[in-house]
Design a protein around this motif. Sequence first.
Motif: not given
Length: 197
Positions: A114-126, A129-135
């Motif tokens: 449909h149209e241009i999409v600006s600033g696409l980003r891929y983001h993940h948080a790892v 055992k329920g504790i965040s270790v990386d982003k």
Amino acid sequence: MAEESNIKPLNEEPEETPGYKAPAQKSLDEIKNLDADDESLVKYKQSLLAGVDLTAAPKDDPRRVIVEKMGLVVQGRDDIELDLTGDLSELKEKTIVIKEGTEYRIKIFFKVHHEIVSGLRYHHAVSRKGISVDKQSYMVGSYGPKAEIQSYLCPSDEAPKGMIARGHYVVKSKFIDDDKNVHLAWEWSFDIKKDWE
């Protein structure tokens, strides 16, 4: 043990760039006619709009970005691919095995309609055992609508190694844009093991 209860999970959301303001949405015609006297901008817009196909998108599907699949790319091995078009809850059940210390890259396959999409980003948080270790957050870029699948290959990352690093990890991924539209959010998991299975 008392120290573990004081560990607070990291914020899973992508970090904001101070002072950055996303550009206002404009139609393709507005973009084509804007800054016509600036040669470098005209060339950039021509490259961005090269191959634009507004007829490729189904008229009954209003989505601007459709994330098709995610791949785990490891040199010397077949790519592992996750289909992102079906039931995303099933991805949690399909754990990917990664050999400790291995360099890998994540590849995202998507279509823009449909149209241009600006600033696409891929983001993940790892988390483990329920504790965040990386982003991580990777700038994918701006894309015009096309019939064919487009892709983005993230920079290389290395799986942790050692007995302590081995185990099960959960990843919360998002494909978002400058306007904070979440085009797709999905959860997947991997196990770090001593060797490939």
